[in-house]
Design an enzyme around this catalytic site. Structure first.
Site, PDB file in Angstrom:
ATOM      1  N   LYS A 109      39.125  19.838  82.985  1.00 38.92           N
ATOM      2  CA  LYS A 109      40.111  19.010  82.190  1.00 38.92           C
ATOM      3  C   LYS A 109      41.000  18.295  83.361  1.00 38.92           C
ATOM      4  O   LYS A 109      42.030  18.857  83.331  1.00 38.92           O
ATOM      5  CB  LYS A 109      40.747  20.016  81.359  1.00 38.92           C
ATOM      6  CG  LYS A 109      39.999  20.474  80.015  1.00 38.92           C
ATOM      7  CD  LYS A 109      40.889  21.061  79.113  1.00 38.92           C
ATOM      8  CE  LYS A 109      41.965  20.514  78.445  1.00 38.92           C
ATOM      9  NZ  LYS A 109      41.394  19.418  77.372  1.00 38.92           N
TER      10      LYS A 109
HETATM   11  N1  PMP Z   1      35.902  17.953  74.914  1.00 42.39           N
HETATM   12  C1  PMP Z   1      36.931  17.361  75.396  1.00 42.39           C
HETATM   13  C2  PMP Z   1      36.773  16.283  76.119  1.00 42.39           C
HETATM   14  C3  PMP Z   1      38.208  18.039  75.283  1.00 42.39           C
HETATM   15  O1  PMP Z   1      39.378  17.553  75.951  1.00 42.39           O
HETATM   16  C4  PMP Z   1      38.521  19.313  74.474  1.00 42.39           C
HETATM   17  C5  PMP Z   1      39.715  19.868  74.524  1.00 42.39           C
HETATM   18  N2  PMP Z   1      39.920  20.764  75.460  1.00 42.39           N
HETATM   19  C6  PMP Z   1      37.214  19.718  74.013  1.00 42.39           C
HETATM   20  C7  PMP Z   1      35.949  19.146  74.162  1.00 42.39           C
HETATM   21  C8  PMP Z   1      37.211  21.141  73.453  1.00 42.39           C
HETATM   22  O2  PMP Z   1      37.389  22.188  74.084  1.00 42.39           O
HETATM   23  P1  PMP Z   1      38.381  23.523  73.694  1.00 42.39           P
HETATM   24  O3  PMP Z   1      37.657  24.079  72.596  1.00 42.39           O
HETATM   25  O4  PMP Z   1      38.211  24.291  74.938  1.00 42.39           O
HETATM   26  O5  PMP Z   1      39.695  23.094  73.488  1.00 42.39           O
END
Ligand code: PMP
Length: 319
Positions: free
Chosen positions: A170
């Site tokens: 991220k």
């Molecule tokens: N894909 C992207 C590009 C994201 O930014 C997120 C949000 N963090 C997710 C998937 C989902 O991840 P998570 O379930 O860990 O929030």
């Protein structure tokens, strides 16, 4: 002369300014945590962030932090990619976040944003030998996307590939990719974008992972298709296996499969469980949230507010 006085739109802003944040080792007011204009993280997108949620349970008057250790573990791993070191252990981060939510008197569903970024205020970018700053802020947050049926478009923007920058992390800079696709979708009258990989496989939403169900078979793109390895995705896969007795197949998904699906949904910390009912102006299934999606969504909604005794280890009571 009588004037119509609209309610102060500044309420939320002033509440935010007064809220507590954690910044470089101490708790401060949001308005007192500032960065300079030349900060490298701001100019070059050299930062790593996380997104967590804490859910308010009105009935039990309790706030539940969801998957706190998992998110902070991912932050630690991602920070390494940008040659950064999170200045606290996972356990400390959980404690700091709990204290932050308490200081902010959080008695509503709240989003939590940890961020580590290159804090040098000088022109030029690099990853090595640059100091980092670390912050955690919180903000009340309801639904991030519609949770009763989203209308999606396949984006003209492709999801960034690992040959360019690591999509599993991220990293703040990478989110220009998501922002381009999100605005294109919203400004074209859709709720969300579905992004394809460079090679044309279905990747994910702009901030959500995607699941596609056809004739009882649940599929989701594999980590090798440049997705973010979502924590919600992992939890959802567990629920399919343990609660519905269904395996989730991780394999590449072609665009055309989206149009043949019986059910499609997206999931993520922000999006929660969001059924997709239309893609590129074609209805998904019968155009209503499907039965498997609905079952998973209900399970999720129960678990996150600490109302499912079997999954209490997924949540941390804050009060
Ligand atoms: N894909 C992207 C590009 C994201 O930014 C997120 C949000 N963090 C997710 C998937 C989902 O991840 P998570 O379930 O860990 O929030």
């Amino acid at each position: 002369m009588a004037q119509t006085v609209s309610p102060p739109a500044t309420d939320a802003v002033s509440r935010r300014q007064q809220s507590w944040v954690y910044f470089d080792g101490e708790f401060r007011r949001y308005q007192d945590a500032r960065v300079g204009l030349l900060t490298q993280g701001l100019n070059y997108g050299t930062g790593v962030f996380e997104g967590l949620r804490a859910y308010w349970n009105e009935e039990t008057q309790q706030l539940y932090g969801l998957w706190f250790p998992e998110h902070f573990r991912r932050l630690h791993q991602n920070a390494r990619t940008l040659q950064m070191r999170v200045p606290h252990s996972v356990e400390e981060l959980c404690r700091i976040t709990t204290e932050l939510l308490r200081r902010n008197q959080s008695r509503e569903t709240t989003y939590i944003r940890p961020l580590i970024f290159k804090s040098a205020e000088e022109i030029g970018f690099r990853l090595h030998d640059v100091p980092d700053s670390f912050a955690i802020a919180t903000a009340p947050m309801g639904d991030y996307v519609p949770t009763h049926g989203m209308r999606c478009m396949v984006s003209t923007w492709r999801r960034i590939s690992d040959t360019m920058a690591p999509p599993r992390t991220k990293c703040t800079g990478i989110y220009i990719n998501s922002a381009l696709a999100k605005s294109e979708a919203l400004q074209s009258g859709f709720d969300e974008a579905i992004m394809l990989s460079e090679s044309g496989n279905v990747c994910e939403g702009t901030g959500e992972n995607i699941f596609v169900i056809r004739e009882g078979v649940v599929t989701t793109p594999p980590a090798s298709d440049n997705i973010l390895e979502g924590i919600t995705r992992r939890g959802v896969m567990h629920l399919f296996r343990e609660e519905l007795g269904l395996d989730v197949v991780e394999r590449s998904i072609a665009r055309g499969e989206l149009y043949l699906a019986d059910e499609v949904f997206m999931c993520g910390t922000g999006a929660q469980l969001a059924p997709v009912t239309e893609i590129d102006r074609r209805t998904v299934g019968d155009g209503e949230p499907g039965p498997l999606t609905t079952r998973i969504q209900h399970l999720y909604q129960q678990i996150v507010v600490g109302a499912n005794p079997k999954y209490l280890e997924w949540v941390t009571p804050i009060w």
